[in-house]
Design an enzyme around this catalytic site. Sequence first.
Site, PDB file in Angstrom:
ATOM      1  N   GLU A 190      33.446  21.878  -2.256  1.00 17.88           N
ATOM      2  CA  GLU A 190      32.079  22.482  -1.656  1.00 17.88           C
ATOM      3  C   GLU A 190      32.385  23.074  -0.195  1.00 17.88           C
ATOM      4  OE1 GLU A 190      29.496  19.644   0.675  1.00 17.88           O
ATOM      5  OE2 GLU A 190      30.664  17.895  -0.323  1.00 17.88           O
ATOM      6  N   LYS A 223      28.118   8.052   0.439  1.00 19.75           N
ATOM      7  CA  LYS A 223      28.115   7.959   2.013  1.00 19.75           C
ATOM      8  C   LYS A 223      27.698   6.456   2.393  1.00 19.75           C
ATOM      9  CE  LYS A 223      27.165  12.166   2.975  1.00 19.75           C
ATOM     10  NZ  LYS A 223      27.853  12.994   1.903  1.00 19.75           N
TER      11      LYS A 223
END
Length: 301
Positions: free
Chosen positions: A22, A156
């Site tokens: 990405e 995360k």
Amino acid sequence: MIRVNEEVKRALKEGKAVVALESTIISHGMPYPKNVETALKVEAEIRKYGAIPATIGIIDGVGIVGMSKEEIEEFGKRKGIVKTSRRDLPVIFARKLWGATTVATTMILAKEAGIEVFVTGGIGGVHRGAPETFDISADLQELANTDVTVVCAGAKAILDLNLTLEYLETYGVTVLGYQTYELADFYTAHSGLKLEYKIDSPEDGAKIIKAKRENNLKGGILITNPIPEQDAMDKKVIDDSINKAIEEMQKLGIRGKETTPYLLAKISELTGGESLESNIRLVLNNAKVGAQIAIEYAKIK
Ligand code: PSU
Ligand code: MN
């Protein structure tokens, strides 16, 4: 609206292993020049294991699958690149803008190009306080719907990992721990949350991908690969920094898509750059595992 580079096109045609990467992690996830250095190191790591990297981003409204070194450099430096999730895509395409692809949009473009395996750092998920704010990353909906396997170090740690797992379960996303039953916690290996499945090897993962695709079980697969012990952060140090950063963010009134970039930068500041180093290490570790899985999948698909 996509352009696949020649090397990637050829590899896909010949059925070779390709790994998508990405670009939001480059433009919004890390500061220059570490972002560019990391992006290039990750590509090199993928090549080392014999797969072809394809970093994905949007340039002048065209989805680029397999950016050049120069394009990656430009993504690392350029101001005003739009963090692009699914809802942003039509505007970025129509107005011919530069867009950094998140996990969600990298999945969309990877699928379009015919790439199964995608490596990143950590996916977006359900934010802490989401029952009030409704802040749930569009990455999760994409995993529910788009046929791509994402290799990451968990969601995360700034998120509510328990709620993130619940959400993934509800939407039928297959979650596999790489050589562990514990959900990886991004900066550390230990979230304390248990997974239903672990895979022992890249071959094991490839077989599960194949079974999902062969049986037309729409949607993504999430492979969570814990950060190696020697690269992990001290749990207390990182937890304190995360809490402080979230507090600061609330004071400043930062919301929506700015949340994740703000927190990552703030936590790096609070830890004197240590969290950034861990972030880089974990992405490289994911690149290794992702490349191996892509190679095994290419053999059996
Ligand atoms: N992983 C990282 N750094 C990042 C991201 C992931 O190590 O910057 C990015 C990804 O692009 C992911 C996005 O899709 O953060 C999540 O943003 P949000 O929470 O706004 O959906
Ligand atoms: Mn969000």
